[in-house]
Scaffold this motif. Structure first.
Motif, PDB file in Angstrom:
ATOM      1  N   SER A 289      87.724   3.391  44.732  1.00 35.36           N
ATOM      2  CA  SER A 289      86.378   3.951  44.561  1.00 35.36           C
ATOM      3  C   SER A 289      85.352   3.262  45.452  1.00 35.36           C
ATOM      4  O   SER A 289      85.284   2.043  45.497  1.00 35.36           O
ATOM      5  CB  SER A 289      85.939   3.804  43.104  1.00 35.36           C
ATOM      6  OG  SER A 289      86.797   4.567  42.293  1.00 35.36           O
TER       7      SER A 289
ATOM      8  N   LYS B 260      81.018   3.739  46.772  1.00 35.00           N
ATOM      9  CA  LYS B 260      79.758   4.077  46.101  1.00 35.00           C
ATOM     10  C   LYS B 260      79.541   5.582  45.962  1.00 35.00           C
ATOM     11  O   LYS B 260      79.042   6.045  44.961  1.00 35.00           O
ATOM     12  CB  LYS B 260      78.585   3.434  46.844  1.00 35.00           C
ATOM     13  CG  LYS B 260      78.481   1.948  46.540  1.00 35.00           C
ATOM     14  CD  LYS B 260      77.284   1.269  47.188  1.00 35.00           C
ATOM     15  CE  LYS B 260      77.246  -0.211  46.787  1.00 35.00           C
ATOM     16  NZ  LYS B 260      76.320  -0.983  47.599  1.00 35.00           N
TER      17      LYS B 260
ATOM     18  N   GLU C 191      84.862 -13.237  56.327  1.00 39.39           N
ATOM     19  CA  GLU C 191      84.691 -14.110  55.161  1.00 39.39           C
ATOM     20  C   GLU C 191      84.366 -15.540  55.574  1.00 39.39           C
ATOM     21  O   GLU C 191      84.898 -16.031  56.557  1.00 39.39           O
ATOM     22  CB  GLU C 191      85.994 -14.177  54.342  1.00 39.39           C
ATOM     23  CG  GLU C 191      86.403 -12.898  53.651  1.00 39.39           C
ATOM     24  CD  GLU C 191      87.705 -13.075  52.866  1.00 39.39           C
ATOM     25  OE1 GLU C 191      87.769 -12.566  51.739  1.00 39.39           O
ATOM     26  OE2 GLU C 191      88.647 -13.712  53.378  1.00 39.39           O
TER      27      GLU C 191
ATOM     28  N   HIS D  56      86.928 -14.191  49.521  1.00 39.57           N
ATOM     29  CA  HIS D  56      86.002 -13.298  48.808  1.00 39.57           C
ATOM     30  C   HIS D  56      84.524 -13.708  48.892  1.00 39.57           C
ATOM     31  O   HIS D  56      83.704 -13.240  48.115  1.00 39.57           O
ATOM     32  CB  HIS D  56      86.405 -13.112  47.337  1.00 39.57           C
ATOM     33  CG  HIS D  56      87.754 -12.481  47.192  1.00 39.57           C
ATOM     34  ND1 HIS D  56      88.114 -11.343  47.877  1.00 39.57           N
ATOM     35  CD2 HIS D  56      88.830 -12.831  46.458  1.00 39.57           C
ATOM     36  CE1 HIS D  56      89.365 -11.020  47.569  1.00 39.57           C
ATOM     37  NE2 HIS D  56      89.827 -11.918  46.708  1.00 39.57           N
TER      38      HIS D  56
ATOM     39  N   TYR E   6      81.841 -13.185  51.444  1.00 40.55           N
ATOM     40  CA  TYR E   6      81.679 -12.431  52.685  1.00 40.55           C
ATOM     41  C   TYR E   6      80.445 -12.875  53.463  1.00 40.55           C
ATOM     42  O   TYR E   6      79.460 -13.303  52.878  1.00 40.55           O
ATOM     43  CB  TYR E   6      81.616 -10.929  52.380  1.00 40.55           C
ATOM     44  CG  TYR E   6      82.883 -10.439  51.730  1.00 40.55           C
ATOM     45  CD1 TYR E   6      84.052 -10.293  52.474  1.00 40.55           C
ATOM     46  CD2 TYR E   6      82.936 -10.173  50.363  1.00 40.55           C
ATOM     47  CE1 TYR E   6      85.233  -9.881  51.886  1.00 40.55           C
ATOM     48  CE2 TYR E   6      84.122  -9.759  49.762  1.00 40.55           C
ATOM     49  CZ  TYR E   6      85.267  -9.619  50.531  1.00 40.55           C
ATOM     50  OH  TYR E   6      86.441  -9.222  49.947  1.00 40.55           O
TER      51      TYR E   6
ATOM     52  N   ILE F 182      78.604  -7.937  54.974  1.00 43.92           N
ATOM     53  CA  ILE F 182      77.955  -7.270  53.832  1.00 43.92           C
ATOM     54  C   ILE F 182      76.997  -6.188  54.336  1.00 43.92           C
ATOM     55  O   ILE F 182      77.000  -5.053  53.849  1.00 43.92           O
ATOM     56  CB  ILE F 182      77.212  -8.300  52.940  1.00 43.92           C
ATOM     57  CG1 ILE F 182      78.233  -9.212  52.242  1.00 43.92           C
ATOM     58  CG2 ILE F 182      76.321  -7.595  51.905  1.00 43.92           C
ATOM     59  CD1 ILE F 182      77.639 -10.420  51.524  1.00 43.92           C
TER      60      ILE F 182
ATOM     61  N   LYS G 109      77.820  -2.542  53.013  1.00 42.34           N
ATOM     62  CA  LYS G 109      77.175  -2.470  51.684  1.00 42.34           C
ATOM     63  C   LYS G 109      76.923  -1.043  51.179  1.00 42.34           C
ATOM     64  O   LYS G 109      76.834  -0.838  49.972  1.00 42.34           O
ATOM     65  CB  LYS G 109      75.882  -3.280  51.666  1.00 42.34           C
ATOM     66  CG  LYS G 109      74.752  -2.714  52.535  1.00 42.34           C
ATOM     67  CD  LYS G 109      73.517  -3.598  52.391  1.00 42.34           C
ATOM     68  CE  LYS G 109      72.258  -3.039  52.977  1.00 42.34           C
ATOM     69  NZ  LYS G 109      72.233  -2.530  54.310  1.00 42.34           N
TER      70      LYS G 109
ATOM     71  N   TYR H 145      81.145  -0.291  49.792  1.00 35.65           N
ATOM     72  CA  TYR H 145      81.842  -1.056  48.773  1.00 35.65           C
ATOM     73  C   TYR H 145      81.003  -1.200  47.508  1.00 35.65           C
ATOM     74  O   TYR H 145      79.819  -1.508  47.569  1.00 35.65           O
ATOM     75  CB  TYR H 145      82.165  -2.461  49.295  1.00 35.65           C
ATOM     76  CG  TYR H 145      83.360  -2.531  50.220  1.00 35.65           C
ATOM     77  CD1 TYR H 145      84.577  -1.951  49.853  1.00 35.65           C
ATOM     78  CD2 TYR H 145      83.280  -3.208  51.431  1.00 35.65           C
ATOM     79  CE1 TYR H 145      85.678  -2.052  50.707  1.00 35.65           C
ATOM     80  CE2 TYR H 145      84.377  -3.297  52.288  1.00 35.65           C
ATOM     81  CZ  TYR H 145      85.577  -2.707  51.904  1.00 35.65           C
ATOM     82  OH  TYR H 145      86.664  -2.800  52.751  1.00 35.65           O
ATOM     83  N   LEU H 146      81.629  -1.009  46.357  1.00 31.94           N
ATOM     84  CA  LEU H 146      80.920  -1.083  45.087  1.00 31.94           C
ATOM     85  C   LEU H 146      80.309  -2.464  44.836  1.00 31.94           C
ATOM     86  O   LEU H 146      79.231  -2.580  44.291  1.00 31.94           O
ATOM     87  CB  LEU H 146      81.889  -0.757  43.921  1.00 31.94           C
ATOM     88  CG  LEU H 146      82.365   0.705  43.872  1.00 31.94           C
ATOM     89  CD1 LEU H 146      83.437   0.852  42.793  1.00 31.94           C
ATOM     90  CD2 LEU H 146      81.212   1.655  43.575  1.00 31.94           C
ATOM     91  N   LYS H 147      81.018  -3.502  45.251  1.00 31.91           N
ATOM     92  CA  LYS H 147      80.568  -4.843  44.881  1.00 31.91           C
ATOM     93  C   LYS H 147      79.705  -5.533  45.930  1.00 31.91           C
ATOM     94  O   LYS H 147      79.361  -6.684  45.806  1.00 31.91           O
ATOM     95  CB  LYS H 147      81.780  -5.732  44.556  1.00 31.91           C
ATOM     96  CG  LYS H 147      82.454  -5.267  43.280  1.00 31.91           C
ATOM     97  CD  LYS H 147      83.600  -6.175  42.883  1.00 31.91           C
ATOM     98  CE  LYS H 147      84.185  -5.705  41.551  1.00 31.91           C
ATOM     99  NZ  LYS H 147      85.608  -5.797  41.483  1.00 31.91           N
ATOM    100  N   MET H 148      79.384  -4.826  46.992  1.00 26.23           N
ATOM    101  CA  MET H 148      78.590  -5.459  48.052  1.00 26.23           C
ATOM    102  C   MET H 148      77.092  -5.361  47.752  1.00 26.23           C
ATOM    103  O   MET H 148      76.600  -4.332  47.389  1.00 26.23           O
ATOM    104  CB  MET H 148      78.873  -4.794  49.405  1.00 26.23           C
ATOM    105  CG  MET H 148      80.234  -5.119  49.932  1.00 26.23           C
ATOM    106  SD  MET H 148      80.387  -6.857  50.409  1.00 26.23           S
ATOM    107  CE  MET H 148      81.987  -6.866  51.185  1.00 26.23           C
TER     108      MET H 148
END
Length: 237
Positions: free
Chosen positions: A5, A7, A216, A220, A222, A227, A231, A234-237
């Motif tokens: 997944s 965004k 990196e 993990h 980054y 980023i 960004k 990616y969901l977590k960026m």
């Protein structure tokens, strides 16, 4: 992980030999679109990740994708149809050679994350080998297609192993395609350069933009540059 997944869209990849990796995401996020491409071609689309990223980033009305592997082709079609941009994304079950024989359209942006030798041997999995090894899509054929299908002010962008960069630039030059922008990618500040992101155009520029991108700082953790680049996806960026 069979569903990945992002965004604004998700990707099913259970039927694709080559799963989503950093290379595809890098190219999808990096490929230049400041010339406002109206038509895009993604060569060897796999899951469809790069085409989908370009649908999100650009106003291109027509984004065509080519995929020779039947399972991957069917999966890309599913991913396109499930996305918010299904009306702009079209996938063709075809090899590059078929397009070269009967070119129909010109494209303002051509992108490819071509198969290459990540190792110097073939595995037992023929489907994965086809996705990974250069036999299926030699660099020569890729350059020939770009030369044939690129619009006058179009851009051809791809990601390849750094060790192939010099050879590829020389090959492109033979077809009067000249580097515009080069970004060399390293995993960490201390690791070697692994990949080259290359953008070519028909017009020679006096100064090629050359950058280095480190992914990196630590596992993990980054870099701000990575980023910034990814960004929107990616969901977590």
């Amino acid at each position: 992980m069979s569903v990945f997944s992002f965004k604004q869209f998700s990707i099913n990849q259970d039927r694709c030999a080559m799963k989503i990796g950093t290379d595809g995401v890098l190219l999808g996020a990096w490929a230049p679109i400041n010339h406002n491409p109206l038509s895009v071609l993604d060569v060897g689309t796999g899951t469809g990740i790069i085409a989908l990223m370009l649908a999100q980033r650009s106003y291109a009305e027509q984004i065509d994708a080519l995929e020779i592997d039947e399972e991957a082709y069917e999966q890309a079609v599913e991913n396109f149809e499930a996305s918010p941009w299904g009306d702009r994304l079209f996938c063709f079950h075809a090899g590059l050679d078929e397009i070269i024989e009967e070119p129909e359209d010109e494209y303002d942006l051509i992108v490819s994350n071509p198969p290459f030798y990540a190792e110097d041997y073939k595995t037992e999995n023929e489907q994965r080998d086809l996705a990974r090894f250069q036999d299926a899509m030699p660099f020569e054929e890729l350059v020939e297609a770009a030369d044939l299908l690129l619009s006058e002010n179009g851009i051809f962008a791809l990601i390849i192993p750094f060790k192939e960069e010099e050879k590829f630039i020389a090959l492109a030059k033979e077809s009067e395609l000249y580097p515009l922008k080069i970004t060399r990618v390293k995993g960490t500040p201390k690791s070697e350069i692994k990949r080259s992101l290359l953008a070519f155009s028909r017009n020679e520029v006096s100064e090629v933009e050359i950058y280095e991108l480190v992914i990196e700082i630590d596992r993990h953790v980054y870099t701000p540059e990575y980023i910034e680049l990814t960004k929107d996806f990616y969901l977590k960026m």
